[in-house]
Design a protein around this motif. Structure first.
Motif, PDB file in Angstrom:
ATOM      1  N   GLU A  87       0.844  -1.196   0.000  1.00  0.00           N
ATOM      2  CA  GLU A  87       0.000   0.000   0.000  1.00  0.00           C
ATOM      3  C   GLU A  87       0.879   1.246   0.000  1.00  0.00           C
ATOM      4  O   GLU A  87       1.808   1.365   0.799  1.00  0.00           O
ATOM      5  N   HIS A  88       0.551   2.166  -0.891  1.00  0.00           N
ATOM      6  CA  HIS A  88       1.368   3.366  -1.029  1.00  0.00           C
ATOM      7  C   HIS A  88       0.868   4.513  -0.164  1.00  0.00           C
ATOM      8  O   HIS A  88       1.664   5.275   0.397  1.00  0.00           O
ATOM      9  N   ALA A  94       1.456   3.594   6.025  1.00  0.00           N
ATOM     10  CA  ALA A  94       1.924   3.310   4.665  1.00  0.00           C
ATOM     11  C   ALA A  94       3.295   3.933   4.389  1.00  0.00           C
ATOM     12  O   ALA A  94       3.574   5.054   4.827  1.00  0.00           O
ATOM     13  N   PRO A  95       4.162   3.155   3.700  1.00  0.00           N
ATOM     14  CA  PRO A  95       3.899   1.820   3.141  1.00  0.00           C
ATOM     15  C   PRO A  95       4.145   0.674   4.112  1.00  0.00           C
ATOM     16  O   PRO A  95       4.041  -0.488   3.726  1.00  0.00           O
ATOM     17  N   TRP A 151       1.926   3.211  -6.950  1.00  0.00           N
ATOM     18  CA  TRP A 151       3.351   2.940  -7.066  1.00  0.00           C
ATOM     19  C   TRP A 151       3.920   3.232  -8.458  1.00  0.00           C
ATOM     20  O   TRP A 151       5.065   2.859  -8.737  1.00  0.00           O
TER      21      TRP A 151
END
Length: 444
Positions: A87-88, A94-95, A151
């Motif tokens: 997960e960005h 995050a991440p 990403w």
């Protein structure tokens, strides 16, 4: 104590009959059925994708909360979850994951995956496999317009060779999970397709035979954008517009392979409530899709960073009216051979009467044994039973908000169907009507 209490509540709901899983357990891996239009399990049982968007599950939740979520969705009749492997933006840490572990040993460096992070992710994959659930797993969500939600910038910096190695790494690591379908892209049709191609080919090398699909731009025709992608075995539809129209357009355009609705409007966003969720889901399934994925705000991000505010937490939202409606849909579709349905091309439903905004979405079994229609605001339907195996049969009315059989009329004339006037406990005005001649509806 919170987890134990919730698990006990789920158990009591199961015993009370208010929440029951739909159908027998799937036997993984899935495969494309001989007809080429839907998935089936290893025993040949058709598999209708009944999914829930859980994008931030792996990154955002500790193991006990992930278990709670999966148990709830399984109990409600969902058989699929849509999840980001990394997960960005949409996770509290995050991440990093909930334990603070980063997916890469250097920020955004696909060449240096962190073994510990990808080992932690196996908890969710193990839990889903035990529950008999399919995981639609996004290896690197690209992000809307290639922006910071995803990403894509890091993928472009890494280049195809590094992404192919990353694909081999995760493909090999998770090859033992027969319940994964990989989801490439992510809200984006990347201008440099070689990046996604490389990642997909790497996964194929690490996990030979693994199925893959793609989540492209909204209203993008995935098969058209990826015409030469040999890794693409299943297509998707993604729209915020008229779902039935978009799905029927894909059904007519081809190619001849399974496709499902991967995303539309989410409950709790843009004013969407349960009645629209039902129109979306039934619209997809009666228009040619072999499944659909439901989404709820805040469940998809588990109350972490999000695009829209929500007045409640994700645990409370698990019991949303939209989620209940999807569970009822799953159990209703278990009652008939849904994989035989073909979208009505206008020959069956000839005329409707009702309010100006009345909606009818219908489909007919290829063998003529049954038909189904989802309606909102309709008073009556004029039909042409010539597309069915007989002009008379049974008409059954289901309340899609509760799944209950609200009315039935055996030995009815199928040329004109009048909507029941009896009130329903749910207080809703939409219906699922099933018309059958013989053999079109099972008693299970």
């Amino acid at each position: 104590m919170r987890t134990i209490g919730f698990t006990l509540l789920i158990g009591l709901m199961l015993l009370a009959g208010r929440v029951m899983p739909a159908g027998a357990e799937a036997r993984f891996p899935l495969r494309i059925a001989a007809s080429g239009t839907y998935l089936e399990d290893a025993a040949g049982k058709p598999f209708l994708i009944t999914g829930d968007a859980a994008w931030s599950l792996i990154a955002d939740l500790p193991p006990e909360d992930a278990d709670l979520y999966i148990a709830d969705r399984k109990a409600r009749g969902f058989n699929t979850i849509l999840v980001s492997l990394i997960e960005h933006e949409f996770a509290r840490n995050a991440p990093n994951n909930a334990a603070g572990v980063a997916p890469f040993l250097a920020p955004g460096d696909f060449a240096r995956p962190n073994d510990r992070y990808f080992a932690d992710a196996e908890h969710v994959l193990d839990a889903a496999l035990r529950a008999g659930m399919l995981v639609l797993l996004a290896p690197a969500y690209a992000g809307a317009n290639g922006g910071p939600q995803g990403w894509y910038a890091e993928m472009a910096a890494a280049g195809p060779q590094t992404l192919r190695a990353y694909g081999r790494y995760i493909g090999k690591r998770y090859a033992r999970y027969p319940n994964i379908i990989w989801v490439q892209g992510g809200d984006y049709d990347p201008p440099d397709r070689a990046l996604v191609d490389a990642l997909a080919l790497g996964i194929e090398e690490g996990a030979p035979g693994a199925m893959q699909t793609v989540h492209g731009n909204r209203d993008s025709a995935t098969a058209a954008y990826w015409p030469d992608a040999k890794w693409l075995s299943i297509d998707t539809v993604y729209t915020y517009e008229d779902v039935a129209a978009a799905v029927q357009a894909r059904y007519r355009a081809g190619p001849h392979r399974p496709f499902f609705m991967i995303e539309s409007r989410y409950e709790g966003e843009h004013g969407v409530k349960a009645d629209e969720i039902r129109k979306i889901a039934y619209g997809a399934l009666l228009s040619g899709a072999s499944g659909q994925v439901f989404g709820n705000n805040p469940v998809w991000h588990f109350s972490g960073p999000a695009l829209y505010d929500t007045p409640e937490g994700w645990r409370q939202a698990l019991d949303s009216e939209g989620a209940k409606s999807i569970g009822h849909l799953a159990r209703l579709f278990e009652r008939f051979d849904w994989w035989k349905l073909k979208p009505d091309d206008g020959r069956f439903v000839r005329h409707i009467e009702g309010i100006p905004s009345a909606t009818t979405i219908s489909a007919v079994a290829g063998d003529g044994t049954f038909a189904a229609a989802y309606i909102q605001g309709v008073a009556s339907l004029d039909l042409d039973p010539a597309v069915l195996a007989a002009a008379t049969g049974a008409v059954e009315w289901y309340d899609p908000a509760t799944g209950a059989l609200a009315a039935t009329k055996p030995d009815a004339d199928l040329r004109r169907v009048v909507v029941p006037t009896s009130s329903r406990a749910s207080g809703t005005t939409d219906w699922l009507v099933v018309l059958r001649t013989a053999g079109g509806l099972r008693d299970n």
